[in-house]
Write a protein that holds these residues in place. Structure first.
Motif, PDB file in Angstrom:
ATOM      1  N   ALA A  10       6.271 103.815   5.279  1.00 45.89           N
ATOM      2  CA  ALA A  10       5.407 104.881   4.759  1.00 45.89           C
ATOM      3  C   ALA A  10       6.242 105.968   4.089  1.00 45.89           C
ATOM      4  N   LEU A  11       7.369 106.317   4.686  1.00 41.31           N
ATOM      5  CA  LEU A  11       8.239 107.338   4.101  1.00 41.31           C
ATOM      6  C   LEU A  11       8.796 106.887   2.748  1.00 41.31           C
ATOM      7  N   THR A  12       9.138 105.605   2.642  1.00 43.12           N
ATOM      8  CA  THR A  12       9.619 105.078   1.364  1.00 43.12           C
ATOM      9  C   THR A  12       8.550 105.218   0.291  1.00 43.12           C
ATOM     10  N   SER A  13       7.300 104.929   0.647  1.00 42.47           N
ATOM     11  CA  SER A  13       6.191 105.071  -0.305  1.00 42.47           C
ATOM     12  C   SER A  13       6.008 106.534  -0.716  1.00 42.47           C
ATOM     13  N   LEU A  14       6.137 107.436   0.234  1.00 42.68           N
ATOM     14  CA  LEU A  14       5.971 108.862  -0.051  1.00 42.68           C
ATOM     15  C   LEU A  14       7.079 109.377  -0.963  1.00 42.68           C
ATOM     16  N   ASN A  15       8.296 108.930  -0.727  1.00 44.56           N
ATOM     17  CA  ASN A  15       9.404 109.343  -1.594  1.00 44.56           C
ATOM     18  C   ASN A  15       9.199 108.826  -3.015  1.00 44.56           C
ATOM     19  N   GLY A  16       8.692 107.604  -3.116  1.00 40.90           N
ATOM     20  CA  GLY A  16       8.383 107.069  -4.442  1.00 40.90           C
ATOM     21  C   GLY A  16       7.279 107.858  -5.126  1.00 40.90           C
ATOM     22  N   ALA A  17       6.277 108.283  -4.342  1.00 40.70           N
ATOM     23  CA  ALA A  17       5.185 109.089  -4.902  1.00 40.70           C
ATOM     24  C   ALA A  17       5.703 110.430  -5.411  1.00 40.70           C
ATOM     25  N   LEU A  18       6.609 111.051  -4.657  1.00 46.06           N
ATOM     26  CA  LEU A  18       7.179 112.331  -5.082  1.00 46.06           C
ATOM     27  C   LEU A  18       7.969 112.171  -6.383  1.00 46.06           C
ATOM     28  N   THR A  19       8.703 111.070  -6.487  1.00 46.70           N
ATOM     29  CA  THR A  19       9.457 110.816  -7.718  1.00 46.70           C
ATOM     30  C   THR A  19       8.517 110.668  -8.906  1.00 46.70           C
ATOM     31  N   SER A  20       7.409 109.950  -8.697  1.00 47.11           N
ATOM     32  CA  SER A  20       6.426 109.769  -9.777  1.00 47.11           C
ATOM     33  C   SER A  20       5.794 111.091 -10.176  1.00 47.11           C
ATOM     34  N   LEU A  21       5.450 111.909  -9.181  1.00 47.57           N
ATOM     35  CA  LEU A  21       4.816 113.205  -9.468  1.00 47.57           C
ATOM     36  C   LEU A  21       5.761 114.108 -10.263  1.00 47.57           C
ATOM     37  N   ARG A  22       7.021 114.139  -9.867  1.00 43.07           N
ATOM     38  CA  ARG A  22       7.978 115.006 -10.568  1.00 43.07           C
ATOM     39  C   ARG A  22       8.239 114.514 -11.987  1.00 43.07           C
ATOM     40  N   SER A  23       8.309 113.203 -12.142  1.00 38.42           N
ATOM     41  CA  SER A  23       8.516 112.649 -13.475  1.00 38.42           C
ATOM     42  C   SER A  23       7.326 112.947 -14.383  1.00 38.42           C
ATOM     43  N   GLN A  24       6.117 112.793 -13.842  1.00 38.93           N
ATOM     44  CA  GLN A  24       4.920 113.052 -14.645  1.00 38.93           C
ATOM     45  C   GLN A  24       4.784 114.533 -14.959  1.00 38.93           C
ATOM     46  N   ALA A  25       5.184 115.395 -14.027  1.00 40.49           N
ATOM     47  CA  ALA A  25       5.148 116.836 -14.287  1.00 40.49           C
ATOM     48  C   ALA A  25       6.049 117.177 -15.467  1.00 40.49           C
ATOM     49  N   SER A  26       7.203 116.512 -15.536  1.00 38.55           N
ATOM     50  CA  SER A  26       8.112 116.729 -16.667  1.00 38.55           C
ATOM     51  C   SER A  26       7.478 116.263 -17.976  1.00 38.55           C
ATOM     52  N   THR A  27       6.807 115.108 -17.937  1.00 34.64           N
ATOM     53  CA  THR A  27       6.153 114.583 -19.143  1.00 34.64           C
ATOM     54  C   THR A  27       5.055 115.517 -19.621  1.00 34.64           C
ATOM     55  N   PHE A  28       4.184 115.951 -18.696  1.00 29.44           N
ATOM     56  CA  PHE A  28       3.110 116.867 -19.081  1.00 29.44           C
ATOM     57  C   PHE A  28       3.681 118.207 -19.554  1.00 29.44           C
ATOM     58  N   GLY A  29       4.799 118.623 -18.948  1.00 29.35           N
ATOM     59  CA  GLY A  29       5.436 119.865 -19.374  1.00 29.35           C
ATOM     60  C   GLY A  29       5.920 119.782 -20.810  1.00 29.35           C
ATOM     61  N   ASN A  30       6.498 118.635 -21.167  1.00 32.72           N
ATOM     62  CA  ASN A  30       6.939 118.432 -22.556  1.00 32.72           C
ATOM     63  C   ASN A  30       5.750 118.426 -23.517  1.00 32.72           C
TER      64      ASN A  30
END
Length: 377
Positions: free
Chosen positions: A291-311
């Motif tokens: 479950a923790l591995t899935s959560l860490n992957g979710a955080l990575t996706s959220l941060r990456s998408q935040a960067s994309t939307f920011g651009n």
């Protein structure tokens, strides 16, 4: 008027006054309207060029409204990503707490059954009150809860070790017999209920809650997962939700040839790869680690998408500023072709008024020459 004969001097002064009056009226019109070109008659080239520039400025102004809505939509998505990140971090903290909580079994133990209840002694004839063919039923609660029953044999049946081994056949249930004591445990640390006539005779009938489990952590985790689903569904603006799979097209020019395509994502719990948990998955360290591995992957996706939307937001805001400046340039250019210089026109009017006064005096002087003939009489 055609029958009246005017001298050459009078007629010249009259024409001069008429021209001055016409120029004065034109100058006063420019001052009152603020325009030096009021129609195509005044200056066709300037008039139609100004109309074209103002038309384009109007089209761009209409696009600015949509650009502003796109900015708000991206900001709503960005705020949603920030909130989702907080929820995922909370879920990760919950899973970490679960991992740090060591599971201990819930155990029920008989009193010391004495020497007559040695491991090899027959359960029925060991002098502890257990009759033949009596049952003992063990029930555990939670994600891997189970109910398992064992029946005592006839007088020549199971000894205590065999009886404990039969109970061990239940999923998530462990039993042992040592030093005259029968112990029955729920491996997951959840509530254990023991019933049946054999349980009563052995003195262990009842409900036992002395273990430690991770059920509450799993419940809290799933509640956060539900909140993630709801928040992702609420992050919309003007009917567009970039976190629920909607896409957005932003148009920057009046011909539609300059656009930005913004691709949405589906960031509910399933889209982020966060699966529901229960007592069975949280019952093992490996399950929590997964479950923790899935959560860490979710955080990575959220941060990456935040960067994309920011651009994307930076691009849209930059184009918004550019369009505002371009509209100002177009309107200034149009105004330069048609607007009157009030300072210049004011000076013109003052000069014309002076000329009109001088013209009136000149006309009067010319008239005096004609009036000289009256002196002959």
């Amino acid at each position: 008027m055609s029958g009246i004969t005017l001298s050459s001097a009078v007629r010249d002064n009259l024409l001069s006054l008429q021209n001055t009056a016409k120029l004065t009226a034109d100058t006063q019109s420019k001052l009152s309207t603020g325009l030096k070109v009021r129609s195509a008659v005044d200056n066709p080239t300037s008039f139609f060029t100004s109309q074209s520039l103002n038309a384009r400025a109007g089209d761009l102004n209409a696009l600015l409204d949509n650009t502003g809505l796109a900015v708000q939509t991206l900001q709503a998505a960005d705020e949603g990503l920030s909130a989702l990140t907080n929820l995922v971090q909370q879920a990760r903290a919950t899973a970490t707490q679960a991992l740090n909580t060591q599971i201990s079994a819930t155990t029920a133990q008989t009193a010391n059954l004495g020497a007559s209840a040695a491991a090899t002694a027959n359960v029925v004839s060991a002098g502890v009150g257990v009759a033949a063919n009596n049952t003992i039923t063990v029930t555990t609660t939670g994600g891997n809860g189970t109910t398992f029953s064992v029946t005592t044999s006839a007088a020549a049946g199971r000894d205590f070790n065999e009886f404990a081994s039969a109970i061990n056949g239940g999923t998530g249930i462990s039993a042992s017999f040592a030093d005259g004591v029968l112990s029955i445990s729920g491996d997951g640390g959840r509530t254990v209920t023991i019933s049946g006539t054999a349980a009563t005779a052995l003195g262990i009938a009842g409900t036992f809650t002395n273990g430690t489990n991770r059920d509450q952590f799993a419940t809290d985790f799933n509640n956060l997962r539900t909140q993630i689903d709801q928040l992702a569904g609420d992050a919309s603006f003007n009917g567009v939700n970039l976190l629920d799979g909607d896409n957005l097209t932003v148009t920057f020019n009046e011909t539609g040839t300059s656009t930005l395509e913004i691709s949405g994502v589906t960031y509910d719990s399933a889209g982020l790869g966060i699966s529901a948990q229960d007592g069975s998955t949280f019952a093992t360290d490996s399950g929590v680690q997964s479950a923790l591995t899935s959560l860490n992957g979710a955080l990575t996706s959220l941060r990456s998408q935040a960067s994309t939307f920011g651009n994307n937001l930076a691009v849209v805001e930059n184009r918004q500023d550019f369009t505002n400046n371009l509209i100002n340039t177009l309107e200034s250019g149009a105004a330069g072709l048609t607007l009157a210089d009030t300072n210049e026109e004011g000076a013109n009017l003052l000069a014309l008024q002076t000329r009109q006064q001088l013209g009136s005096i000149s006309l009067s002087l010319a008239n005096q020459a004609d009036q000289a003939v009256l002196r002959l009489f």
